[in-house]
Design an enzyme around this catalytic site. Structure first.
Site, PDB file in Angstrom:
ATOM      1  N   GLY A  75      -3.126  -1.417   5.478  1.00 57.98           N
ATOM      2  CA  GLY A  75      -2.509  -2.694   5.808  1.00 57.98           C
ATOM      3  C   GLY A  75      -1.779  -3.317   4.637  1.00 57.98           C
ATOM      4  O   GLY A  75      -1.214  -2.637   3.787  1.00 57.98           O
ATOM      5  N   LYS A 116      -2.958  -4.616   2.136  1.00 63.63           N
ATOM      6  CA  LYS A 116      -3.640  -4.417   0.861  1.00 63.63           C
ATOM      7  C   LYS A 116      -3.126  -3.194   0.111  1.00 63.63           C
ATOM      8  O   LYS A 116      -3.461  -2.992  -1.054  1.00 63.63           O
ATOM      9  CB  LYS A 116      -5.148  -4.291   1.084  1.00 63.63           C
ATOM     10  N   ASN A 162       1.928  -0.395  -1.975  1.00 66.93           N
ATOM     11  CA  ASN A 162       3.305  -0.317  -1.490  1.00 66.93           C
ATOM     12  C   ASN A 162       3.239  -0.228   0.032  1.00 66.93           C
ATOM     13  O   ASN A 162       2.793   0.781   0.574  1.00 66.93           O
ATOM     14  CB  ASN A 162       4.022   0.897  -2.070  1.00 66.93           C
ATOM     15  N   VAL A 163       3.644  -1.279   0.706  1.00 65.83           N
ATOM     16  CA  VAL A 163       3.405  -1.412   2.138  1.00 65.83           C
ATOM     17  C   VAL A 163       4.485  -0.685   2.944  1.00 65.83           C
ATOM     18  O   VAL A 163       5.664  -0.715   2.599  1.00 65.83           O
ATOM     19  CB  VAL A 163       3.361  -2.899   2.536  1.00 65.83           C
ATOM     20  N   VAL A 164       4.055  -0.025   4.041  1.00 70.01           N
ATOM     21  CA  VAL A 164       4.972   0.672   4.935  1.00 70.01           C
ATOM     22  C   VAL A 164       5.040  -0.100   6.255  1.00 70.01           C
ATOM     23  O   VAL A 164       4.020  -0.487   6.818  1.00 70.01           O
ATOM     24  CB  VAL A 164       4.526   2.122   5.191  1.00 70.01           C
ATOM     25  N   ASP A 195       0.127  12.699  -5.203  1.00 73.92           N
ATOM     26  CA  ASP A 195      -0.824  12.158  -4.227  1.00 73.92           C
ATOM     27  C   ASP A 195      -0.803  12.907  -2.902  1.00 73.92           C
ATOM     28  O   ASP A 195      -0.818  12.302  -1.829  1.00 73.92           O
ATOM     29  CB  ASP A 195      -0.562  10.675  -3.969  1.00 73.92           C
TER      30      ASP A 195
END
Length: 502
Positions: A72, A74, A77-79, A188
């Site tokens: 979410g 948090k 880097n938000v998608v 990653d």
């Protein structure tokens, strides 16, 4: 709707077979060229640079309702799930935090390099944005969620053995393709980076390729899963990708995210049954299980030079493949083409009309609403406009409104276009009216363009989303239409809450 001819070249060792196909597709399709071994094909969407305003509109102002990141808001880097103005297609937009990529030129250089990659094993990068301190990437949207979701948090059924092998094989093919394109580093690599497309085929996220810096730094996964050389030097090398691939093989074997050191201890102690996912019991042969354990162990060697290259893993994984002829959605127990889930927010009269494509009702609602939604959105005309062209522009608008009211959509389109071209102001209502006029005339590409432009001007306007849904239903893009309908209903509910008297 346009017809495009696509040529596919299929090269074998002894001869070359050329096949010709004709596709009807809304958009642009280019020549596909594939190597049979890697199943690589060129996507139909070229790499683009987007403006921040476009991506802000495409995500409803980076609304929390659009977040699709596993963690979410948090996530560092938000998608977001986005609806792109230029094409109407759904995409994934990754927004980096302000401390990432301080060098705009490096960001653009990397994005364009990754954007040149095209494979049906990748969730391809189709665009980017760099404005001020903002750095955003735009990629193919994968609607069937992540491998982590299907392995660790499944709701209906666990992944079967054949599908787990397919995931490993497709992932190896994706990495090998990247290697052939000189993209040898992937940061990653884990179960969250493996995504499933509309047909439930696994694809590797392109974001891990872009996250690389030229010197191989900035590896940020859990330290228990990082390659040993990174812990020693703070850097990764191409062989580090094999190590991370081994951790994904462990995930597939166990159905859990087990640290490699712990898993290797179990393997050395021959506690294979403890390592294997209990959901798989009786569904694979001991020989196949042992071979996948061997492959994982070889990838997790401490010294990078002792690990296999990705290409050498392909033959082993191909020999393990089961039910190769079955499509992925059948292996995962997913029925394609099922009726879309019910909307979580009930539809208004306008929403229902757009869902049904009832242009008469849509027209009546837009006509009755007038220009009430333009207040505070439409920019004021410049001084030059007032002194030169304002009267002519207002005449165009008056003619267009009269034609629109009379359902003379051909004249309405012409006059609204003249008004827009005059540059007096940008009106979302004018764009919405012209969009409906185009829709009534069957000019669907023009209709979706105006509806998307109305969203750019007024991101929180439900009518812009509803009109997109109406056009997308006409284009038979059911899933995208349902998403646009839901977005419109959600925004309308919020708007009604704000307007409700206390």
């Amino acid at each position: 709707m346009h017809i495009y001819h696509v040529i596919i070249y299929n090269h074998s060792n002894s001869n070359s077979i050329t096949q010709f196909f004709t596709f009807c597709f809304w958009g642009i399709t280019i020549i596909l060229q594939a190597e049979a071994e890697e199943e690589v094909e060129v996507d139909s969407v070229a790499f683009e640079e987007f403006t921040l305003d476009e991506l802000r509109a495409a995500t409803d102002g980076f609304s929390s309702d659009r977040i699709v990141s596993e963690h979410g808001h948090k996530a560092p880097n938000v998608v977001y799930r986005a609806t792109l103005f230029r094409s109407g297609r759904t995409a994934a937009v990754k927004r980096f935090n302000n401390s990432a990529w301080p060098d705009s030129n490096q960001f653009l250089e990397e994005a364009k390099a990754v954007g040149r990659l095209r494979s049906d094993r990748l969730a391809n990068l189709i665009g980017c944005c760099s404005e001020g301190r903002e750095r955003l990437l735009v990629a193919d949207f994968m609607p069937r969620e992540t491998l982590a979701k299907h392995l660790f948090h499944w709701d209906t059924q666990p992944l079967n053995w054949a599908m787990r092998i397919r995931v490993a094989l497709y992932l190896a093919q994706a990495l090998h393709y990247c290697t052939t394109q000189r993209r040898t580093l992937y940061h990653d690599l884990n179960a969250y980076r493996v995504l499933f497309d509309e047909d439930a085929n696994p694809r590797l996220s392109c974001f891990g390729l872009m996250k690389n810096s030229r010197d191989g730094k900035s590896y940020s996964t859990n330290l228990a899963f990082t390659p040993p050389e990174y812990l020693r030097t703070g850097r990764i090398v191409p062989e580090s990708v094999a190590y991370s691939f081994g951790t994904v093989l462990l995930d597939l074997l166990s159905g859990k995210h087990i640290p490699p050191s712990h898993a290797l201890d179990m393997i050395r102690g021959k506690n294979f049954l403890v390592l294997m996912d209990s959901c798989l019991e009786g569904h694979f042969s001991n020989a196949d299980g042992m071979e996948l354990v061997r492959l994982a162990s070889s990838c997790l060697q401490y010294e990078s030079r002792d690990r296999p290259v990705i290409k050498s893993l392909l033959a082993s994984l191909t020999s393990l493949q089961k039910d190769a002829a079955l499509p992925s959605h059948e292996l995962m127990g997913i029925q394609l083409g099922v009726q879309a889930p019910e909307l979580s927010v009930p539809l208004s009269l306008l929403g229902e009309a757009c869902a049904k494509g009832d242009t008469d009702v849509i027209h009546e609602i837009l006509e009755n609403a007038g220009y009430m939604f333009d207040e505070g959105v439409v920019s004021e005309p410049s001084f030059q406009m007032w002194t030169g062209q304002i009267q002519e522009s207002l005449n165009f608008k008056k003619q267009a409104d009269a034609a629109f009211g009379a359902k003379d959509f051909t004249t309405a389109v012409t006059s609204y276009t003249q008004f827009i071209d005059s540059g007096t102001s940008v009106s979302p209502t004018v764009l919405a009216r012209r969009s409906l006029s185009y829709l009534a005339k069957g000019q669907l590409q023009e209709a979706i363009g105006d509806a998307m432009q109305a969203q750019v001007v007024f991101p929180q306007w439900p009518i812009a989303h509803y009109l997109q849904a109406a056009v997308l239903f006409s284009l038979r893009m059911e899933r995208d239409a349902q998403q646009a309908l839901q977005a419109g209903a959600t925004l309308e509910a919020k708007m009604n809450t704000r307007l409700r008297p206390v």
